[in-house]
Design a protein around this motif. Sequence first.
Motif, short mmCIF file in Angstrom:
data_model
loop_
_atom_site.label_atom_id
_atom_site.label_comp_id
_atom_site.label_asym_id
_atom_site.label_seq_id
_atom_site.Cartn_x
_atom_site.Cartn_y
_atom_site.Cartn_z
N PHE A 1 0.83 -1.21 0.00
CA PHE A 1 0.00 0.00 0.00
C PHE A 1 0.86 1.27 0.00
CE2 PHE A 1 -3.58 -2.61 1.96
CZ PHE A 1 -4.28 -2.67 0.76
N ASN B 1 3.78 1.52 -1.41
CA ASN B 1 4.23 1.65 -2.80
C ASN B 1 3.15 2.26 -3.69
OD1 ASN B 1 6.72 0.58 -2.20
ND2 ASN B 1 6.23 -1.49 -2.93
N ARG B 2 1.91 1.83 -3.49
CA ARG B 2 0.82 2.37 -4.30
C ARG B 2 0.62 3.86 -4.02
NH1 ARG B 2 -4.00 -2.24 -4.24
NH2 ARG B 2 -2.78 -3.93 -5.20
N ARG C 1 3.22 5.92 -5.74
CA ARG C 1 3.08 5.98 -7.20
C ARG C 1 1.78 6.66 -7.63
NH1 ARG C 1 5.35 0.13 -9.46
NH2 ARG C 1 7.15 -0.02 -8.05
N MET D 1 -1.13 5.40 -7.22
CA MET D 1 -2.08 4.36 -7.63
C MET D 1 -3.24 4.31 -6.63
SD MET D 1 0.65 1.31 -8.46
CE MET D 1 -0.63 0.09 -8.82
N LEU E 1 -5.56 2.40 -4.03
CA LEU E 1 -5.28 1.31 -3.11
C LEU E 1 -6.03 0.04 -3.50
CD1 LEU E 1 -5.25 3.02 0.40
CD2 LEU E 1 -3.34 2.54 -1.14
N ARG F 1 -8.69 7.96 -5.03
CA ARG F 1 -7.23 7.84 -4.88
C ARG F 1 -6.86 8.22 -3.45
NH1 ARG F 1 -4.59 6.75 -9.41
NH2 ARG F 1 -5.70 7.11 -11.39
N VAL G 1 3.54 -4.43 -5.81
CA VAL G 1 2.47 -3.42 -5.84
C VAL G 1 1.09 -4.08 -6.00
CG1 VAL G 1 3.82 -1.45 -6.64
CG2 VAL G 1 2.90 -3.08 -8.31
N TYR G 2 1.06 -5.40 -6.05
CA TYR G 2 -0.20 -6.12 -6.17
C TYR G 2 -0.21 -7.30 -5.21
CZ TYR G 2 -0.39 -3.72 -10.72
OH TYR G 2 -0.40 -2.78 -11.72
#
Length: 328
Positions: A215, A217-218, A221, A223, A225, A262, A289-290
Amino acid sequence: MSRRLAALLILLLLIAGTAGGAWWYARAAWTAPGPLAQPAQVVVPRGGMTAIAEALAERGVIADPRAFLAAAWLTRGEGALRAAEFTFPAGASLRDVFEVLRNARPVQRRLTIPEGLTARQIAAVLERAEGLTGEMPEVSEGAILPETYAYQWGDTRAAVVRRATAAMEAALAEIWAARAPNLPIQTPREALILASIVERETGKAEERALVAGVFVNRLRRGMMLQSDPTAAYAAADGGVLERPLTRADLDRDHPFNTYRIRGLPPAPIASPGRDALRAVTRPEATEFVYFVADGTGGHAFARTLEEHNRNVARWREVERQRNGSGTR
């Protein structure tokens, strides 16, 4: 033997209506084992000596309320009798009973609030707790630290909530102060929110810091969540969703649905424990990231979307075999 004890023994004698062997009978009445067959926890009520005597007789702690009342009056200078929940030993004599009522520590009950409960679920736990009294105060989501709390019979729910709220504030402040540098969360409140998501995402202690790292990392970036527990919280309007998530749930416009917004939702979705708080303030350094459920209670992690899609396909196959439905 003190004059007061002598008077007590004589009065017990008169109550018993005994003639021969009076003195020794009276002394035995004060020290002889009582009728309680095994140790028992008894709630000693407020309302005066008579109410106490009746409660003890009803639970089989004493045999004769009249003897108890006489003893209470004659030993009144030795201290007040307290209204609380006490443990009485098996065979407690009158002397033992008064020692408990005047000097023993009340029974310490314990209430456990598990990690990851919503405010509504915590309120239900407190409502069901035997011995707590008073109305349940309103509790903000994530405000209470999951832990085991000691309380005594007659304590109020509001008092337990105040202690649990203060415990969360103290834990959050301590853990935030020891956070790693350069996190994409800026305040203790944001740490609390993210920790509540991590708490609901995984039940495996060894995964918390890794899930937190994904999370983080997201967030770095930009991204989404895309956390299923946030979508479930939104779908249940702040409650617990009792069915599998649907595509409509993931597509629903809602401030808590991180498939549609976001960044972090506006508030926690549950009460995280200390370990989840530590995980988001000191996340595991990772390139993942996943992640998706792996069918064993844990998760499969991925660095790329392609790898993630393979993991999702495996998870869907597991679900098909279980006759289930729905994935992240």
